[in-house]
Design a protein around this motif. Structure first.
Motif, PDB file in Angstrom:
ATOM      1  N   LEU A 349       0.853  -1.186   0.000  1.00 52.21           N
ATOM      2  CA  LEU A 349       0.000   0.000   0.000  1.00 52.21           C
ATOM      3  C   LEU A 349       0.889   1.237   0.000  1.00 52.21           C
ATOM      4  CD1 LEU A 349      -2.836  -0.654   2.620  1.00 52.21           C
ATOM      5  CD2 LEU A 349      -3.127  -0.310   0.179  1.00 52.21           C
ATOM      6  N   THR A 350       0.463   2.258  -0.723  1.00 48.62           N
ATOM      7  CA  THR A 350       1.180   3.532  -0.741  1.00 48.62           C
ATOM      8  C   THR A 350       0.183   4.665  -0.566  1.00 48.62           C
ATOM      9  OG1 THR A 350       2.808   2.601  -2.280  1.00 48.62           O
ATOM     10  CG2 THR A 350       2.734   5.004  -2.055  1.00 48.62           C
ATOM     11  N   PHE A 351       0.471   5.561   0.361  1.00 56.30           N
ATOM     12  CA  PHE A 351      -0.389   6.731   0.557  1.00 56.30           C
ATOM     13  C   PHE A 351      -0.205   7.720  -0.589  1.00 56.30           C
ATOM     14  CE2 PHE A 351      -0.986   5.602   5.053  1.00 56.30           C
ATOM     15  CZ  PHE A 351      -2.309   5.996   5.222  1.00 56.30           C
ATOM     16  N   GLY A 352      -1.285   8.398  -0.940  1.00 55.38           N
ATOM     17  CA  GLY A 352      -1.212   9.514  -1.865  1.00 55.38           C
ATOM     18  C   GLY A 352      -0.688  10.749  -1.158  1.00 55.38           C
ATOM     19  N   SER A 353      -0.761  11.878  -1.826  1.00 52.46           N
ATOM     20  CA  SER A 353      -0.279  13.130  -1.238  1.00 52.46           C
ATOM     21  C   SER A 353      -1.040  13.434   0.048  1.00 52.46           C
ATOM     22  CB  SER A 353      -0.471  14.282  -2.230  1.00 52.46           C
ATOM     23  OG  SER A 353       0.271  14.045  -3.407  1.00 52.46           O
ATOM     24  N   ALA A 354      -0.316  13.935   1.028  1.00 55.53           N
ATOM     25  CA  ALA A 354      -0.938  14.245   2.310  1.00 55.53           C
ATOM     26  C   ALA A 354      -1.856  15.458   2.155  1.00 55.53           C
ATOM     27  CB  ALA A 354       0.118  14.533   3.360  1.00 55.53           C
ATOM     28  N   PRO A 355      -3.042  15.389   2.728  1.00 52.28           N
ATOM     29  CA  PRO A 355      -3.935  16.549   2.659  1.00 52.28           C
ATOM     30  C   PRO A 355      -3.447  17.661   3.585  1.00 52.28           C
ATOM     31  CG  PRO A 355      -4.877  14.889   4.089  1.00 52.28           C
ATOM     32  CD  PRO A 355      -3.627  14.289   3.499  1.00 52.28           C
ATOM     33  N   THR A 356      -3.948  18.858   3.376  1.00 54.12           N
ATOM     34  CA  THR A 356      -3.703  19.953   4.310  1.00 54.12           C
ATOM     35  C   THR A 356      -4.746  19.878   5.415  1.00 54.12           C
ATOM     36  OG1 THR A 356      -2.798  21.373   2.584  1.00 54.12           O
ATOM     37  CG2 THR A 356      -3.595  22.448   4.585  1.00 54.12           C
ATOM     38  N   LEU A 357      -4.293  19.738   6.654  1.00 56.77           N
ATOM     39  CA  LEU A 357      -5.200  19.645   7.794  1.00 56.77           C
ATOM     40  C   LEU A 357      -5.050  20.894   8.649  1.00 56.77           C
ATOM     41  CD1 LEU A 357      -4.865  15.911   8.937  1.00 56.77           C
ATOM     42  CD2 LEU A 357      -6.639  16.955   7.525  1.00 56.77           C
ATOM     43  N   LYS A 416      -4.600  -3.415   4.589  1.00 59.74           N
ATOM     44  CA  LYS A 416      -5.403  -4.098   3.575  1.00 59.74           C
ATOM     45  C   LYS A 416      -5.198  -5.590   3.733  1.00 59.74           C
ATOM     46  CE  LYS A 416      -6.444  -4.092  -1.413  1.00 59.74           C
ATOM     47  NZ  LYS A 416      -7.820  -3.593  -1.259  1.00 59.74           N
ATOM     48  N   SER A 417      -6.263  -6.275   4.151  1.00 57.36           N
ATOM     49  CA  SER A 417      -6.198  -7.714   4.361  1.00 57.36           C
ATOM     50  C   SER A 417      -6.086  -8.444   3.028  1.00 57.36           C
ATOM     51  CB  SER A 417      -7.441  -8.188   5.119  1.00 57.36           C
ATOM     52  OG  SER A 417      -7.522  -7.575   6.380  1.00 57.36           O
ATOM     53  N   GLY A 418      -5.611  -9.687   3.093  1.00 57.78           N
ATOM     54  CA  GLY A 418      -5.471 -10.492   1.896  1.00 57.78           C
ATOM     55  C   GLY A 418      -6.694 -11.320   1.584  1.00 57.78           C
ATOM     56  N   ASP A 419      -6.646 -12.001   0.461  1.00 54.82           N
ATOM     57  CA  ASP A 419      -7.702 -12.933   0.076  1.00 54.82           C
ATOM     58  C   ASP A 419      -7.032 -14.163  -0.531  1.00 54.82           C
ATOM     59  OD1 ASP A 419      -6.888 -12.086  -2.438  1.00 54.82           O
ATOM     60  OD2 ASP A 419      -8.682 -10.880  -2.813  1.00 54.82           O
ATOM     61  N   LEU A 420      -7.729 -14.908  -1.339  1.00 51.25           N
ATOM     62  CA  LEU A 420      -7.174 -16.147  -1.879  1.00 51.25           C
ATOM     63  C   LEU A 420      -6.020 -15.912  -2.852  1.00 51.25           C
ATOM     64  CD1 LEU A 420     -10.446 -18.207  -2.491  1.00 51.25           C
ATOM     65  CD2 LEU A 420      -8.769 -18.487  -0.659  1.00 51.25           C
ATOM     66  N   TYR A 422      -4.086 -12.692  -2.915  1.00 47.42           N
ATOM     67  CA  TYR A 422      -3.112 -11.704  -2.456  1.00 47.42           C
ATOM     68  C   TYR A 422      -2.888 -11.820  -0.960  1.00 47.42           C
ATOM     69  CZ  TYR A 422      -3.708  -9.321  -6.947  1.00 47.42           C
ATOM     70  OH  TYR A 422      -3.742  -9.018  -8.278  1.00 47.42           O
ATOM     71  N   ASN A 423      -1.640 -11.649  -0.535  1.00 48.13           N
ATOM     72  CA  ASN A 423      -1.332 -11.528   0.877  1.00 48.13           C
ATOM     73  C   ASN A 423      -1.765 -10.163   1.398  1.00 48.13           C
ATOM     74  OD1 ASN A 423      -0.219 -13.944   1.695  1.00 48.13           O
ATOM     75  ND2 ASN A 423       1.843 -13.397   1.028  1.00 48.13           N
ATOM     76  N   SER A 424      -1.909 -10.052   2.705  1.00 45.09           N
ATOM     77  CA  SER A 424      -2.150  -8.748   3.310  1.00 45.09           C
ATOM     78  C   SER A 424      -0.968  -7.833   3.023  1.00 45.09           C
ATOM     79  CB  SER A 424      -2.315  -8.881   4.821  1.00 45.09           C
ATOM     80  OG  SER A 424      -3.464  -9.617   5.133  1.00 45.09           O
ATOM     81  N   ALA A 425      -1.266  -6.578   2.743  1.00 44.63           N
ATOM     82  CA  ALA A 425      -0.197  -5.605   2.542  1.00 44.63           C
ATOM     83  C   ALA A 425       0.364  -5.176   3.894  1.00 44.63           C
ATOM     84  CB  ALA A 425      -0.738  -4.396   1.787  1.00 44.63           C
ATOM     85  N   PRO A 426       1.663  -4.995   4.011  1.00 47.17           N
ATOM     86  CA  PRO A 426       2.204  -4.468   5.271  1.00 47.17           C
ATOM     87  C   PRO A 426       1.582  -3.114   5.591  1.00 47.17           C
ATOM     88  CG  PRO A 426       3.959  -5.257   3.828  1.00 47.17           C
ATOM     89  CD  PRO A 426       2.713  -5.260   3.016  1.00 47.17           C
ATOM     90  N   GLN A 427       1.331  -2.877   6.867  1.00 45.51           N
ATOM     91  CA  GLN A 427       0.732  -1.600   7.264  1.00 45.51           C
ATOM     92  C   GLN A 427       1.631  -0.440   6.839  1.00 45.51           C
ATOM     93  OE1 GLN A 427       0.625   0.225  11.430  1.00 45.51           O
ATOM     94  NE2 GLN A 427      -1.421  -0.693  11.302  1.00 45.51           N
ATOM     95  N   THR A 428       1.002   0.608   6.331  1.00 44.03           N
ATOM     96  CA  THR A 428       1.732   1.817   5.989  1.00 44.03           C
ATOM     97  C   THR A 428       1.113   2.994   6.737  1.00 44.03           C
ATOM     98  OG1 THR A 428       2.577   3.160   4.157  1.00 44.03           O
ATOM     99  CG2 THR A 428       0.313   2.362   3.968  1.00 44.03           C
ATOM    100  N   GLN A 429       1.890   4.041   6.966  1.00 48.69           N
ATOM    101  CA  GLN A 429       1.428   5.179   7.762  1.00 48.69           C
ATOM    102  C   GLN A 429       1.734   6.485   7.051  1.00 48.69           C
ATOM    103  OE1 GLN A 429       3.148   4.960  11.702  1.00 48.69           O
ATOM    104  NE2 GLN A 429       2.633   2.805  11.951  1.00 48.69           N
ATOM    105  N   GLN A 430       0.912   7.483   7.341  1.00 48.20           N
ATOM    106  CA  GLN A 430       1.138   8.830   6.820  1.00 48.20           C
ATOM    107  C   GLN A 430       1.058   9.837   7.965  1.00 48.20           C
ATOM    108  OE1 GLN A 430      -1.720  10.767   3.957  1.00 48.20           O
ATOM    109  NE2 GLN A 430       0.109  10.782   2.658  1.00 48.20           N
TER     110      GLN A 430
END
Length: 549
Positions: A349-357, A416-420, A422-430
């Motif tokens: 998983l890859t995050f998109g551009s960070a929003p302005t908060l 993102k959990s896996g299914d038959l 694909y494996n689960s994607a490693p957790q990613t953070q932003q």
């Protein structure tokens, strides 16, 4: 065939049985005092008596199964001061001057606990299990003598209170409740031997177990825990580790050095990687890693092996098929690999551009998966900074909370959990910094508000300091560090706390108020000695607050 999970799901240990016998002995001794409510004893402190009375009142004491000696014979009031050590379930020290034990399991308590138990600073034993208590668990801070805590099988919600400082704590159980906040840190609990918070709704990560050298049993199965497994290095006393039925990701920790380990269960998670070596685990009897996404070859069974027949499980996973008679004997069915499938596709998983908060604002985070299309399971978003921001689990809509401050970091995790396929994607953070639509108070642009830098610069500017004198002696960081940049920034701002023109702002009034605000003084303390009427306190406070909003 006898269920392979029958023994592993029992919570009643020999140690707990011994404690039950001890409680029975105390109850028998208490019966000798039944009916003697006028017997005089040394009085416990009023603060401790107040806690006991609040416990009785808040948990519907009139409906308790046993409330012997709590109330006077006419049931019009609590028994007099000095009788508390004869109240059912209460044990005091030898002098009768402090409560050392509250022992009220399965006694019909129904309601809420006192907000804090800190007045009971000699308490060593607390058992309120098997009741119908709701609300949050009381704060335990200051109970430095506390050794044993049982809150299990109630209806508690919210968080387990902070346990830091409870250096004597040995047993803590709060399983079978409705707890729904992250676990507290266990750092420093060097006497802890048993910790069980199973069958709740606890989110977040597992706490670090580093330094818990006395830990024997750790149970946290049946929750909503995410993230990786903690390191088990140095836990030489560990006998049972059970964190099945969660949403844990990442690799299995090393099991080297865990010679006392008898039971290891991390099944029904989303763990990846290989199974570590079991060498040296000569006490291991049950080993469950099934229903994950593990890959690679299986390790050899320990030598010598204590694995029980049909009391371990390696599949389903994505392990390499092989012949192994020892694992065949330790797992159910004819061969160990029943249910294992071919390796699935790894995904990220890859995050998109960070929003302005902005303070008081909102935004959206989003992710993309590779390779496309990814598993059929939707990405789930979680806020790792719940006092700063919240996020919708499915849409990624982020809201900045009222408790957030300028410069805080909002951290969003994506899973993102896996299914038959694909494996689960490693957790990613932003990480997203909380900004403001305008912030005249952040003079040097470092996303923090400091009286020692921003306050000094504003006051100096209002006093007429310019050029090198403006920044003399200040160690500045941020986007504005030169005298010219800072002077240009300040010249474009209106620091009048009275709502007048920029030219009217003066250090003895406006500068003093701003400096006090940056020191986080309350609104009522902003105006003293400035000549501004107290009636304008709210207006001035809101105007200064709006300088960075």
């Amino acid at each position: 065939m006898r269920s392979i999970r029958t023994q592993q799901r029992l919570h009643v240990s020999f140690e707990r049985l011994c404690q039950a016998l001890q409680r029975g002995a105390r109850f028998f001794a208490l019966l000798l005092f039944a009916g003697t409510t006028t017997l005089s004893h040394a009085a416990i402190p009023q603060a401790e008596r107040d806690v006991l009375m609040a416990l009785y009142t808040g948990s519907n004491g009139s409906g308790w199964s046993n409330r012997t000696n709590w109330r006077n014979p006419a049931n019009t009031d609590f028994n007099s001061s000095g009788t508390e050590c004869t109240w059912f379930g209460i044990t005091c020290n030898g002098a009768g001057t402090q409560v050392t034990s509250i022992d009220l399991p399965n006694n019909g308590l129904n309601g809420v606990l006192p907000a804090s138990l800190s007045a009971l600073n000699a308490l060593t034993y607390l058992d309120l299990s098997g009741n119908a208590l709701s609300g949050t668990i009381s704060a335990l801070s200051g109970l430095t003598s506390l050794q044993t805590v049982y809150f299990s099988t109630n209806q508690f919600t919210g968080a387990i209170p902070a346990l830091s400082g409870l250096a004597s704590l040995q047993l803590f159980e709060a399983f079978n409740n409705q707890l729904n906040a992250p676990l507290p840190a266990l750092t420093g609990l060097t006497a802890l031997r048993r910790f069980d918070v199973s069958r709740n709704q606890i989110p977040g990560a597992l706490p670090a177990l580093t330094g818990l050298t006395q830990l024997q049993v750790f149970y946290a199965y049946g929750n909503s825990l995410r993230g990786s497994l903690p390191s088990l290095a140095g836990l030489s006393a560990l006998r049972e580790f059970y964190v099945a039925q969660n949403l844990l990701t990442g690799n299995l920790p090393s099991l080297t050095g865990l010679a006392a380990l008898e039971y290891f269960d991390v099944s029904q998670n989303e763990l990846t990687g290989s199974i570590p070596s079991l060498s040296g685990l000569s006490s291991l009897q049950r080993f469950y890693v099934n229903s994950n996404q593990l890959t690679g070859a299986i390790p050899a069974v320990p030598a010598p092996s204590a694995l029980l027949s049909e009391n371990s499980q390696l599949c389903p996973n994505q392990l390499t098929n092989s012949t192994n008679a020892a694992w065949d004997a330790a797992t159910p069915g004819a061969t160990w690999n029943i249910g294992c499938i071919s390796p699935r596709i790894e995904s990220t998983l890859t995050f998109g551009s960070a929003p302005t908060l902005l303070l008081g604002g909102s935004g959206n985070v989003s992710t993309s998966v590779a390779p496309l299309p990814g598993s059929s399971i939707a990405t789930a978003y979680t806020s790792l900074t719940p006092t700063v921001c919240s996020v919708d689990i499915s849409s990624g809509a982020v809201v900045v909370l009222p408790t957030a401050s300028y410069g805080d970091i909002c951290t969003i995790a994506a899973d993102k959990s896996g299914d038959l396929l694909y494996n689960s994607a490693p957790q990613t953070q932003q990480n997203i910094r909380i900004s403001a639509s305008v912030c005249s108070l952040d003079v040097n642009g470092d996303f923090s508000l400091s009286p020692a830098t921003d306050g000094v610069l504003i006051v100096r500017y209002l006093l007429g300091f310019r050029d090198s004198a403006l920044i003399a002696g200040l160690a500045l960081t941020g986007s504005r560090t030169s005298a010219n940049d800072i002077q240009t920034f300040l010249a474009a701002r209106n620091f009048s706390v009275r709502g007048l023109s920029a030219a009217s702002a003066v250090a003895p009034v406006d500068g003093v108020v701003i400096m006090r605000y940056l020191q986080k003084l309350p609104a009522a303390s902003l105006l003293g000695g400035t000549g501004i009427a107290p009636a304008d306190t709210t207006t001035v406070f809101n105007r200064v607050k709006a300088f960075c909003s």
